[in-house]
Scaffold this motif. Structure first.
Motif, PDB file in Angstrom:
ATOM      1  N   PRO A   1      17.553  33.968  20.100  1.00 27.33           N
ATOM      2  CA  PRO A   1      18.371  33.284  21.110  1.00 27.33           C
ATOM      3  C   PRO A   1      17.620  32.283  21.983  1.00 27.33           C
ATOM      4  O   PRO A   1      16.500  32.532  22.408  1.00 27.33           O
TER       5      PRO A   1
ATOM      6  N   LEU B   1      18.081  31.679  24.907  1.00 25.29           N
ATOM      7  CA  LEU B   1      17.829  32.233  26.238  1.00 25.29           C
ATOM      8  C   LEU B   1      16.433  32.846  26.353  1.00 25.29           C
ATOM      9  O   LEU B   1      15.943  33.071  27.449  1.00 25.29           O
TER      10      LEU B   1
ATOM     11  N   MET C   1      17.909  24.958  25.530  1.00 24.07           N
ATOM     12  CA  MET C   1      19.072  24.903  24.652  1.00 24.07           C
ATOM     13  C   MET C   1      18.726  24.100  23.404  1.00 24.07           C
ATOM     14  O   MET C   1      18.321  22.952  23.501  1.00 24.07           O
ATOM     15  N   MET C   2      18.883  24.709  22.229  1.00 23.27           N
ATOM     16  CA  MET C   2      18.603  24.044  20.959  1.00 23.27           C
ATOM     17  C   MET C   2      17.238  23.330  21.000  1.00 23.27           C
ATOM     18  O   MET C   2      17.159  22.112  20.882  1.00 23.27           O
TER      19      MET C   2
ATOM     20  N   ARG D   1      18.750  23.734  12.275  1.00 24.93           N
ATOM     21  CA  ARG D   1      18.354  24.847  13.141  1.00 24.93           C
ATOM     22  C   ARG D   1      19.191  26.082  12.787  1.00 24.93           C
ATOM     23  O   ARG D   1      20.406  26.060  12.895  1.00 24.93           O
TER      24      ARG D   1
ATOM     25  N   HIS E   1      20.044  30.216  13.258  1.00 24.08           N
ATOM     26  CA  HIS E   1      19.957  31.334  14.203  1.00 24.08           C
ATOM     27  C   HIS E   1      20.819  32.480  13.676  1.00 24.08           C
ATOM     28  O   HIS E   1      22.037  32.395  13.712  1.00 24.08           O
TER      29      HIS E   1
ATOM     30  N   ALA F   1      17.437  38.326  28.714  1.00 25.50           N
ATOM     31  CA  ALA F   1      18.280  37.556  27.789  1.00 25.50           C
ATOM     32  C   ALA F   1      19.156  38.474  26.944  1.00 25.50           C
ATOM     33  O   ALA F   1      20.246  38.092  26.530  1.00 25.50           O
TER      34      ALA F   1
ATOM     35  N   ILE G   1      22.779  40.483  28.951  1.00 25.29           N
ATOM     36  CA  ILE G   1      23.972  39.856  29.510  1.00 25.29           C
ATOM     37  C   ILE G   1      25.198  40.555  28.931  1.00 25.29           C
ATOM     38  O   ILE G   1      25.285  40.817  27.741  1.00 25.29           O
TER      39      ILE G   1
ATOM     40  N   TYR H   1      22.333  42.222  10.459  1.00 23.58           N
ATOM     41  CA  TYR H   1      21.982  40.973   9.772  1.00 23.58           C
ATOM     42  C   TYR H   1      20.766  41.242   8.896  1.00 23.58           C
ATOM     43  O   TYR H   1      19.746  41.726   9.396  1.00 23.58           O
TER      44      TYR H   1
ATOM     45  N   ASN I   1      33.240  34.080  22.748  1.00 21.72           N
ATOM     46  CA  ASN I   1      32.863  34.361  21.358  1.00 21.72           C
ATOM     47  C   ASN I   1      33.737  33.631  20.351  1.00 21.72           C
ATOM     48  O   ASN I   1      33.473  33.683  19.155  1.00 21.72           O
TER      49      ASN I   1
ATOM     50  N   SER J   1      26.825  27.729  20.001  1.00 19.85           N
ATOM     51  CA  SER J   1      25.664  27.739  20.893  1.00 19.85           C
ATOM     52  C   SER J   1      25.740  28.889  21.885  1.00 19.85           C
ATOM     53  O   SER J   1      26.745  29.061  22.571  1.00 19.85           O
ATOM     54  N   ASP J   2      24.632  29.636  21.958  1.00 17.04           N
ATOM     55  CA  ASP J   2      24.539  30.707  22.951  1.00 17.04           C
ATOM     56  C   ASP J   2      24.566  30.159  24.377  1.00 17.04           C
ATOM     57  O   ASP J   2      25.072  30.809  25.281  1.00 17.04           O
ATOM     58  N   TYR J   3      23.963  28.985  24.578  1.00 16.06           N
ATOM     59  CA  TYR J   3      23.933  28.457  25.943  1.00 16.06           C
ATOM     60  C   TYR J   3      25.324  28.089  26.429  1.00 16.06           C
ATOM     61  O   TYR J   3      25.651  28.258  27.601  1.00 16.06           O
TER      62      TYR J   3
ATOM     63  N   GLY K   1      26.914  31.286  27.280  1.00 16.65           N
ATOM     64  CA  GLY K   1      26.298  31.954  28.416  1.00 16.65           C
ATOM     65  C   GLY K   1      25.748  33.325  28.095  1.00 16.65           C
ATOM     66  O   GLY K   1      25.546  34.140  28.981  1.00 16.65           O
ATOM     67  N   ARG K   2      25.521  33.602  26.807  1.00 13.97           N
ATOM     68  CA  ARG K   2      24.942  34.893  26.446  1.00 13.97           C
ATOM     69  C   ARG K   2      24.294  34.809  25.067  1.00 13.97           C
ATOM     70  O   ARG K   2      24.655  33.976  24.249  1.00 13.97           O
ATOM     71  N   ALA K   3      23.296  35.689  24.865  1.00  6.52           N
ATOM     72  CA  ALA K   3      22.603  35.708  23.581  1.00  6.52           C
ATOM     73  C   ALA K   3      23.516  36.277  22.497  1.00  6.52           C
ATOM     74  O   ALA K   3      24.350  37.136  22.770  1.00  6.52           O
ATOM     75  N   PHE K   4      23.346  35.775  21.267  1.00  5.46           N
ATOM     76  CA  PHE K   4      24.026  36.340  20.091  1.00  5.46           C
ATOM     77  C   PHE K   4      25.548  36.218  20.131  1.00  5.46           C
ATOM     78  O   PHE K   4      26.260  37.078  19.608  1.00  5.46           O
TER      79      PHE K   4
ATOM     80  N   PHE L   1      27.388  34.350  18.472  1.00  2.00           N
ATOM     81  CA  PHE L   1      27.917  34.171  17.104  1.00  2.00           C
ATOM     82  C   PHE L   1      28.119  35.501  16.397  1.00  2.00           C
ATOM     83  O   PHE L   1      28.883  35.592  15.449  1.00  2.00           O
ATOM     84  N   ILE L   2      27.381  36.536  16.839  1.00  5.37           N
ATOM     85  CA  ILE L   2      27.552  37.854  16.204  1.00  5.37           C
ATOM     86  C   ILE L   2      28.933  38.395  16.527  1.00  5.37           C
ATOM     87  O   ILE L   2      29.637  38.919  15.658  1.00  5.37           O
TER      88      ILE L   2
ATOM     89  N   GLU M   1      22.613  26.932  14.972  1.00  6.82           N
ATOM     90  CA  GLU M   1      22.780  26.683  16.411  1.00  6.82           C
ATOM     91  C   GLU M   1      22.938  25.168  16.567  1.00  6.82           C
ATOM     92  O   GLU M   1      22.100  24.480  17.133  1.00  6.82           O
TER      93      GLU M   1
END
Lengths: 383, 351
Positions: free
Chosen positions: A56, A58, A63-64, A82, A84, A125, A128, A372, B23, B54-56, B59-62, B64-65, B83
């Motif tokens: 991530p 974060l 960002m990216m 990219r 992820h 990170a 959240i 994953y 999400n 995009s996670d950003y 506002g949270r990681a992952f 896309f999961i 991403e």
């Protein structure tokens, strides 16, 4: 297999450590890229496309970041992607790069993965709140500890199996110049005396937080010389975090990915046919768990291989001769390190931790809540 | 390598704010149903899934999961994620089909920009040591580009206003557009400047939205679609992140991508230009003459769901092949500050 044969012809990684204050994110990536290119006897101008992977955004607060890194990783003026896919991303990135070659889209591709955990706070990170879910707020160790307890209960494995894995991997790390943790004097007793973090996972059975990067150069057969790790099969599978009947200890996504990998590589007996495996083991108990999930042992019997010393460098299936994730964990790069180490073994370039006569090797990575999976099977022989 | 075609497309309405999670699940579920109904493809048959998000932004990681929950991925699926704008997920999916290992792929992108302050979030794409700490927001960076082009004589404020007027007018026929209407360039030019020389209408709206695309190899495409949109070529490039080292009045990455492709016969283009001047810039960089119709859907100025809008350009262009209204079309997607990264895709009715 794809229409074109593809091979790893160069690998590079940084010396993984807690804080690389001497380099920027760009500098860290460049170190791995330069080493991979030198190993491939290539210059960045020889590269047709670049694929970058990391966990991530974060984790570094950028960002990216590949956009800001495009000069440093040699992507400017070229196609860049990219990837992820959570903790499996380092492996997935290598697989995406392999597909670019296997499909005939590009001939020479650079894949790079990194994590500079010291730039931010991974625990933050990862904590959240997720909509509609109770927060775990315990990081990865707290999340996976119940899976490990469940494995021990189901398999009846002796209590010290986890500590045995930790002793093996940390001693292996001593022979790897890039490993973060090196503990030549570690013993079963010292591991068992270390602090309990998330029962039954102790401090010495836990991966470190590392800054690090890894890179591989993948080419078609026209660019590959004699020293190459030929990619015989790749596989990726995903399943949801939660669903009715989900088995987190032996996830179906991992079993399905492994079955596809062995099928595509023409392997019917993995334990006999694979010479060395680099498996993503962030907490010691995941070695026996993944040995079963991958089909090296039947369900409930993975620990028997570990206990018998068969996963030692001199055993029937050396697992993580590099020291593995237990020695170095630059999260987004950890999967690529596994894939690169597998390639190094069949190229004969693993130095002091080289497994004698390794011709067939597995690279494995997993991520998310064990949902994953990405893997590849490389050989010294062309497909 | 096998030929690959776009055989299905669906997109959500572009709206200022949805009530769903970041999400994307609530936006994606109906779109998957729509493409499965449209193509007759069954979920269990899909060879590969690939998404862009995009996670950003979330506002949270992952994030896309959690989006995978929109699929119902039991049994497990062969899946990957970029991403990036999902146009690059379409590129990855096309590559996967070309390996011969899979014959169909579902690609999706989603973005809920309303969850944060988009122009500020995008500042975090800039160099983290030297530039991002100054928080140059995405609208201000685009304004620098607009000014550079005006100063270089590449476009005028009048032309920018005409781009907006055309977008609003065409968007009236697109029920999923966020902004539409009849305006004259003069009316638009009478509006105050927002980030000199940009006016508010020169900037794409902040949008929540998602898009889904279905790709198939030569063996399957004609079963799933009466008139597949065959991918004649897909090419992309990235430029240096240093704005001062780029000639912002043009796009060398778009030019290089265009040079890889045969765009002969293209009479329709969907361009991912979130700012009015960028539509003119891209037209010039690709070398599209006046006869080429640009953004018949209204384009990003009528609705710009982050991480899905580039994929939507491919989908909108493919739709014109599917319905027989075009024989060849071009789609463009962008990523990064001031068009740093660009992708072009040529679609044709004939293989």
């Amino acid at each position: 297999m794809g229409e074109q044969a593809a091979a790893v012809i160069g690998t590079g990684q940084t010396r993984h450590t807690t804080k690389r204050h001497d380099v920027s994110i760009a500098g860290l990536c460049r170190e791995a890229v330069d080493r991979a290119l030198a190993d491939a006897n290539m210059d960045i101008a020889d590269i047709d496309a670049v694929v970058l992977g990391k966990a991530p955004d974060l984790f570094e607060g950028v960002m990216m970041p590949e956009l800001a890194l495009s000069d440093a990783i040699g992507a400017t003026g070229k196609p860049m992607m990219r990837v992820h896919t959570a903790g499996s991303v380092g492996g997935s990135t290598a697989n995406v790069a392999a597909n670019l070659v296997r499909s005939g889209t590009h001939r020479r591709v650079l894949a790079i993965a990194f994590e500079k955990q010291s730039e931010s706070n991974a625990m933050w990170a990862l904590s959240i709140a997720v909509p509609f879910n109770m927060p775990v707020n315990a990081g990865a160790g707290g999340y996976f500890a119940p899976h490990v307890r469940s494995y021990i209960r189901r398999s009846g494995a002796p209590e010290e199996i986890g500590a045995r894995v930790a002793v093996k991997d940390r001693r292996n790390g001593v022979r790897n110049e890039f490993a973060h943790l090196r503990q030549p004097d570690i013993t079963l007793e010292s591991v068992q005396a270390s602090t309990m973090l998330w029962d039954p996972i102790r401090f010495d059975e836990t991966c470190p937080s590392s800054d690090g990067a890894a890179a591989v150069v993948i080419t078609d057969e026209h660019s590959a010389g004699k020293r190459a790790a030929w990619i015989h099969a790749t596989a990726m599978r995903t399943e949801p975090t939660t669903y009715s009947g989900r088995d987190q200890v032996n996830p179906r996504a991992g079993r399905d990915a492994a079955a596809a990998l062995w099928r595509d590589a023409g392997i019917t007996d993995p334990l006999s046919e694979v010479d060395v495996a680099e498996i993503y083991v962030p907490f010691s108990w995941f070695e026996p768990m993944w040995l079963e999930n991958l089909g090296f042992a039947e369900e409930g019997k993975g620990w028997v291989l570990t206990e018998a010393g068969e996963t030692e460098p001199t055993g029937r299936l050396p697992v993580n001769p590099s020291g593995g994730v237990l020695c170095s964990n630059p999260i987004g790069a950890s999967g690529m390190v596994r894939f690169a180490e597998a390639a190094m073994q069949v190229m004969g370039s693993a130095g002091e931790h080289q497994v004698d006569g390794a011709r067939t090797a597995l690279g494995h990575a997993y991520g998310g809540g064990s949902q994953y999976f990405s893997m590849w099977l490389v050989r010294s022989e062309k497909p | 390598m096998t030929d690959v075609a776009v055989v299905g497309y669906a997109s959500s309405p572009s709206v200022r704010e949805t009530q769903g999670t970041t999400n994307g699940v609530e936006m994606l579920v109906p779109l998957f149903s729509e493409v499965f109904a449209e193509t007759g493809l069954r979920k269990s048959e899909v060879g590969f899934w690939c998404s862009g998000s995009s996670d950003y932004l979330a506002g949270r990681a992952f994030s896309f999961i959690a989006a995978v929950d929109a699929i119902g991925a039991v049994p497990p699926i062969n899946e990957s994620h970029v991403e990036m704008d999902a146009a690059w997920a379409a590129f990855e999916a096309m590559v996967a089909i070309r390996t011969g290992e899979v014959d169909t792929a579902v690609v999706y992108g989603f973005g809920k920009s309303s969850a944060g302050e988009l122009r500020k979030i995008l500042a975090l794409q800039l160099d983290p040591y030297t530039l991002a700490p100054l928080w140059p927001d995405s609208v201000s960076v685009a304004a620098l580009q607009a000014r550079a082009g005006i100063d270089a004589g590449a476009w005028t404020e009048q032309q920018m206003a005409e781009v907006v007027a055309a977008s609003r007018r065409k968007a009236r026929a697109n029920p999923r557009s966020q902004l539409s209407g009849e305006y004259t360039a003069e009316e638009l030019l009478a509006q105050p400047r927002f980030a000199d020389p940009l006016r508010r209408h020169d900037c794409a709206p902040v949008t929540d939205g998602a898009a889904v695309l279905v790709l198939a190899g030569a063996e399957r495409a004609e079963d799933l679609c009466e008139r597949p949109a065959w991918i004649g070529g897909m090419s992309h490039r990235v430029e240096t992140p240093h704005l001062g080292e780029r000639d912002l009045s043009t796009s060398v990455s778009t030019k290089a991508a265009a040079a890889d492709l045969d765009i002969g016969g293209v009479r329709l283009a969907e361009l991912h230009a979130p700012f009015s001047h960028q539509e003119i810039l891209l037209r010039q960089a690709i070398g599209l003459d006046e006869a080429v119709e640009v953004n018949p859907s209204g384009g990003p100025l009528a609705g710009n769901p982050m991480f899905a809008a580039g994929l939507s350009r491919i989908g909108e262009a493919a739709s014109r092949i599917h319905d027989g209204s075009a024989d060849a079309a071009l789609a463009h997607a962008t990523s990064g500050p001031a068009l740093q990264q660009n992708l072009l895709c040529v679609l044709r009715g004939e293989r």
